[in-house]
Enzyme design. Structure first.
Site, PDB file in Angstrom:
ATOM      1  N   TRP A  30      18.379 -67.111 -92.287  1.00 38.39           N
ATOM      2  CA  TRP A  30      17.314 -66.673 -91.383  1.00 38.39           C
ATOM      3  C   TRP A  30      16.944 -65.287 -91.888  1.00 38.39           C
ATOM      4  CZ3 TRP A  30      16.283 -62.687 -87.967  1.00 38.39           C
ATOM      5  CH2 TRP A  30      15.292 -62.929 -87.007  1.00 38.39           C
TER       6      TRP A  30
ATOM      7  N   LYS B  86      19.497 -69.480 -83.383  1.00 40.84           N
ATOM      8  CA  LYS B  86      20.278 -69.802 -82.196  1.00 40.84           C
ATOM      9  C   LYS B  86      21.037 -68.592 -81.696  1.00 40.84           C
ATOM     10  CE  LYS B  86      22.113 -72.416 -79.080  1.00 40.84           C
ATOM     11  NZ  LYS B  86      21.244 -72.627 -77.916  1.00 40.84           N
TER      12      LYS B  86
ATOM     13  N   LYS C  68      10.689 -71.450 -72.552  1.00 41.38           N
ATOM     14  CA  LYS C  68      10.964 -72.731 -73.232  1.00 41.38           C
ATOM     15  C   LYS C  68       9.703 -73.234 -73.916  1.00 41.38           C
ATOM     16  CE  LYS C  68      14.350 -72.829 -73.539  1.00 41.38           C
ATOM     17  NZ  LYS C  68      15.288 -71.931 -72.961  1.00 41.38           N
TER      18      LYS C  68
ATOM     19  N   HIS D 122      -2.615 -59.378 -59.207  1.00 43.25           N
ATOM     20  CA  HIS D 122      -2.574 -58.046 -59.806  1.00 43.25           C
ATOM     21  C   HIS D 122      -2.845 -58.087 -61.307  1.00 43.25           C
ATOM     22  CE1 HIS D 122      -1.196 -56.284 -56.067  1.00 43.25           C
ATOM     23  NE2 HIS D 122      -0.426 -57.355 -55.944  1.00 43.25           N
TER      24      HIS D 122
ATOM     25  N   GLU E 258      11.727 -68.727 -67.285  1.00 43.33           N
ATOM     26  CA  GLU E 258      12.448 -69.615 -68.200  1.00 43.33           C
ATOM     27  C   GLU E 258      11.558 -70.776 -68.660  1.00 43.33           C
ATOM     28  OE1 GLU E 258      14.909 -69.469 -69.968  1.00 43.33           O
ATOM     29  OE2 GLU E 258      15.536 -71.500 -70.411  1.00 43.33           O
TER      30      GLU E 258
ATOM     31  N   GLU F 247       8.753 -71.140 -77.021  1.00 38.51           N
ATOM     32  CA  GLU F 247       9.708 -71.306 -78.124  1.00 38.51           C
ATOM     33  C   GLU F 247       9.491 -72.600 -78.896  1.00 38.51           C
ATOM     34  OE1 GLU F 247      13.511 -70.870 -75.873  1.00 38.51           O
ATOM     35  OE2 GLU F 247      13.998 -69.495 -77.491  1.00 38.51           O
TER      36      GLU F 247
ATOM     37  N   ARG G 115      21.515 -71.960 -86.969  1.00 37.87           N
ATOM     38  CA  ARG G 115      21.602 -70.497 -87.003  1.00 37.87           C
ATOM     39  C   ARG G 115      20.508 -69.872 -87.861  1.00 37.87           C
ATOM     40  NH1 ARG G 115      26.639 -68.727 -85.337  1.00 37.87           N
ATOM     41  NH2 ARG G 115      26.239 -66.741 -86.339  1.00 37.87           N
TER      42      ARG G 115
ATOM     43  N   CYS H 194      22.366 -66.014 -89.800  1.00 36.52           N
ATOM     44  CA  CYS H 194      22.536 -66.995 -90.865  1.00 36.52           C
ATOM     45  C   CYS H 194      23.822 -67.753 -90.561  1.00 36.52           C
ATOM     46  CB  CYS H 194      22.670 -66.305 -92.211  1.00 36.52           C
ATOM     47  SG  CYS H 194      21.288 -65.220 -92.579  1.00 36.52           S
TER      48      CYS H 194
ATOM     49  N   ASN I 291      26.363 -63.103 -93.613  1.00 37.94           N
ATOM     50  CA  ASN I 291      25.584 -63.151 -92.372  1.00 37.94           C
ATOM     51  C   ASN I 291      25.642 -61.766 -91.761  1.00 37.94           C
ATOM     52  OD1 ASN I 291      24.413 -63.701 -89.865  1.00 37.94           O
ATOM     53  ND2 ASN I 291      26.363 -64.393 -89.003  1.00 37.94           N
ATOM     54  N   GLY I 292      24.484 -61.176 -91.493  1.00 43.27           N
ATOM     55  CA  GLY I 292      24.466 -59.847 -90.873  1.00 43.27           C
ATOM     56  C   GLY I 292      23.408 -58.977 -91.517  1.00 43.27           C
TER      57      GLY I 292
HETATM   58  O1  M6R Z   1      23.849 -66.721 -76.858  1.00 45.75           O
HETATM   59  P1  M6R Z   1      23.118 -65.924 -75.840  1.00 45.75           P
HETATM   60  O2  M6R Z   1      23.092 -66.558 -74.497  1.00 45.75           O
HETATM   61  O3  M6R Z   1      23.601 -64.501 -75.751  1.00 45.75           O
HETATM   62  O4  M6R Z   1      21.615 -65.872 -76.363  1.00 45.75           O
HETATM   63  C1  M6R Z   1      20.635 -65.133 -75.708  1.00 45.75           C
HETATM   64  C2  M6R Z   1      19.251 -65.459 -76.222  1.00 45.75           C
HETATM   65  O5  M6R Z   1      19.152 -65.153 -77.578  1.00 45.75           O
HETATM   66  C3  M6R Z   1      18.890 -66.935 -76.023  1.00 45.75           C
HETATM   67  O6  M6R Z   1      18.995 -67.319 -74.690  1.00 45.75           O
HETATM   68  C4  M6R Z   1      17.453 -67.190 -76.522  1.00 45.75           C
HETATM   69  O7  M6R Z   1      16.534 -66.573 -75.688  1.00 45.75           O
HETATM   70  C5  M6R Z   1      17.202 -68.685 -76.639  1.00 45.75           C
HETATM   71  N1  M6R Z   1      16.360 -68.935 -77.767  1.00 45.75           N
HETATM   72  C6  M6R Z   1      16.555 -69.249 -75.429  1.00 45.75           C
HETATM   73  O8  M6R Z   1      16.180 -70.573 -75.554  1.00 45.75           O
END
Ligand code: M6R
Length: 607
Positions: free
Chosen positions: A73, A602, A484, A503, A480, A487, A27, A2, A97-98
């Site tokens: 969140w 984030k 992307k 496989h 990656e 997501e 966040r 959050c 937050n937490g």
């Molecule tokens: O802030 P960080 O690099 O530690 O975050 C790691 C992951 O949470 C972050 O890369 C996440 O996978 C993103 N949503 C990727 O786009």
């Protein structure tokens, strides 16, 4: 996960907090709320939805000197008005937050004392607990007593109807920073929340509280010890955290990569020697020659960067590298020792699993190096050494520019270690540094061909599944690319090493499914070509991203996108950019909010 913010000062607290919340919306964004002091009492407005939904409930023209805000969140309790923060008791109002791990025990205890709960959140136990102590003691002490009963992670901003000229910030395993401007004080989850007003910040450490009044602030530890810490000035500007004319932060951040990579490189290369400046990684003399093994630990996109780093370091430095997901590493009985270098990669520096892994490695005696973007973040402060990416604030939830800067950081690190260990001759080192210095321009060149990717996105945006395949150093880039896409567009996508196709994943191929192949020069390309044939033989659709160096005809591909020539270790940077654009344009075509994709946050500051 959050975002929280509090403001006390001469400015318009409601407006400041709302604007700060917009900066923190990356966040968490399923609900939002503010509480402000109206001169007589605190008024609370909160709702399910985005900040713009909240704004409709508030008259910004109202005057207030003290306000707190929250963007949520959800962890405990569905996104709903009654679960949105701020939460309040008779006199106490707070944002959190937490996660409070022992909230059920505390809830039972507080219920038996007569406190009534109106939400399903874990946060509500904090507010009643502070209220309980605040009946007989001042706010600061009540907060201290209450935090002593909480297990878990929490950053809080707490205010009280009894002392409406004070706010108390608390930090325990969730980030909280204080901003100091001419007109007032800010407490927030992240610096961009108040960058519009000040760049002077004080980073709170774990188990510290900030007690803020119009006369100033004090920092005290949970056990009551005063801490004297001078403010530092961050070199980010408010415009760096703006969309800068782009439709989305993600697109802006993709386009920033020529400059963000240049910033990662700036000052890191000693041009007279054409060598990486050893001081930039802050490593003690002799460390790079004495270590036996490198561990790289991270989550998500940063983990993908770590996998690329393994190829770089093992090839160039001839030292074994283990790459692990932080969530696995922290609970594994890992065999790490004093002779190991433990590298964590984290854009935010606040990812809960990564931080826990870093602490565990430190506990076991390893030297820890954090490759991090956010200055003053927990990972950076706790590590033995830090390499800052300097890629500027990354606001879009999908990591883009931080990834390419992480790759560049790992490349520099590999060259530094290869030199220290006598594994690279000076002419190759020079050439490789020339190559990396040319990368910003090459990324620029890729970005100029954005329309080709837009066209590709148009053609494939209705696909239900995607497969991304690459070999060697391009395998993590395939992972990656797939991450992307899923997501941002919610399309199921899998990344695989191309050699594994037969496989299992080959069973998925049909006339509908696009397979994205990443191809670099070298003997292995022929094996990838065989995979391409195997896909087309089954009616599958093929998209190829390849290096300019690959000259072979690939007749069966529906699309071929070529990235400029560079050395094999830098190809991941150039390949990542069009894959980011592909995910972006597919997400946009599908009408999704690419900056705030559903269910994602984030910075994953809870487990
Ligand atoms: O802030 P960080 O690099 O530690 O975050 C790691 C992951 O949470 C972050 O890369 C996440 O996978 C993103 N949503 C990727 O786009």
């Amino acid at each position: 996960m959050c975002g929280i913010i509090g403001y006390l000062g001469k400015g318009n607290a409601i407006d400041i907090v709302l604007r700060g919340l917009k900066r923190l919306e990356y966040r968490g964004y399923d609900s939002a709320g503010v509480a402000f002091f109206n001169g007589g009492d605190f008024e609370i407005r909160r709702c399910k939805g985005k900040i713009r939904d909240l704004e409709a409930l508030i008259q910004v023209s109202l005057n207030s000197n003290l306000a707190v805000g929250h963007t949520r969140w959800a962890t405990h309790g569905v996104p709903a008005d009654h679960n949105a923060h701020p939460h309040c008791s008779d006199s106490v109002v707070l944002v959190h937050n937490g996660i409070i791990e022992n909230y059920l025990v505390l809830k039972e205890e507080l219920t038996s004392l007569g406190y009534q709960f109106t939400s399903e959140t874990d946060t509500e136990v904090i507010v009643h607990l502070i209220e309980h102590f605040h009946r007989d003691m001042p706010l600061e002490e009540a907060v201290r007593e209450a935090t002593g009963r909480l297990h878990g992670a929490f950053a809080l901003v707490v205010v009280s109807r009894k002392t409406p000229d004070m706010m108390v910030g608390v930090r325990k395993d969730s980030p909280l920073v204080m901003g100091i401007s001419e007109d007032g004080y800010f407490l927030a989850s992240d610096v961009p929340a108040f960058l519009e007003w000040t760049r002077r910040v004080v980073f709170l450490e774990d188990s510290e509280m900030a007690v803020v009044t119009p006369d100033g602030y004090r920092i005290v530890t949970f056990d009551g010890r005063e801490v004297h810490r001078s403010p530092t000035t961050v070199d980010w500007t408010a415009s760096m955290a703006d969309k800068g004319g782009y439709r989305h932060y993600m697109l802006k951040e993709i386009h920033e990569q020529p400059s963000s990579i240049a910033n990662t490189l700036r000052g890191r290369i000693d041009l007279s020697r054409m060598a990486v400046n050893p001081g930039e990684f802050m490593l003690p003399d002799g460390l790079l020659t004495s270590i036996n093994r490198v561990f790289i630990v991270a989550c998500g996109t940063s983990w993908h960067a770590g996998l690329v780093g393994k190829y770089m370091i093992e090839s160039l430095c001839r030292i074994p590298v283990e790459v692990d997901l932080a969530s696995e590493f922290r609970y594994r009985r890992s065999l790490i020792s004093r002779g190991d270098l433990f590298v964590v990669i984290t854009q935010s520096g606040e990812t809960a699993d990564t931080l826990a892994a870093q602490r565990e490695a430190k506990r076991q005696g390893a030297f820890t190096l954090s490759i991090c973007n956010v200055i003053g973040s927990s990972s950076a402060r706790e590590a033995d050494a830090v390499f800052y990416l300097h890629s500027g604030p990354e606001i879009g939830v999908a990591s883009t520019k931080a990834f390419t800067s992480q790759l560049v950081a790992l490349y520099l690190f590999s060259l530094l270690m290869a030199e220290a260990r006598g594994q690279i001759d000076s002419s190759l080192r020079r050439q490789m540094l020339q190559d990396v210095m040319g990368i910003p321009e090459k990324v620029e060149g890729v970005l100029k061909r954005e329309s080709e990717i837009e066209e590709m996105a148009r053609r494939y945006s209705n696909s239900k599944d995607f497969l991304y395949l690459g070999r060697g150093i391009l395998y993590p880039v395939a992972l990656e690319g797939a991450l992307k896409l899923k997501e941002i567009s919610y399309i199921h996508a899998e990344g695989y090493p191309a050699g594994e196709m037969k496989h299992g994943p080959i069973a998925l191929i049909d006339e509908q499914m696009p397979t994205v192949f990443l191809v670099q020069a070298g003997e292995l390309r022929r094996k990838v070509f065989s995979n391409i044939e195997e896909v087309t033989a089954r009616g599958g659709r093929v998209i190829v991203f390849k290096s300019e160096d690959v000259r072979d005809p690939i007749p069966s591909a529906e699309h071929i996108f070529e990235v400029p020539r560079t050395n094999e270790f830098l190809e991941p940077v150039l390949m990542a950019v069009p894959l980011q654009l592909l995910a972006y344009y597919i997400g946009v075509r599908k009408g999704y909010d690419v900056d705030q994709p559903r269910n994602l946050a984030k910075s994953v500051t809870v487990e």
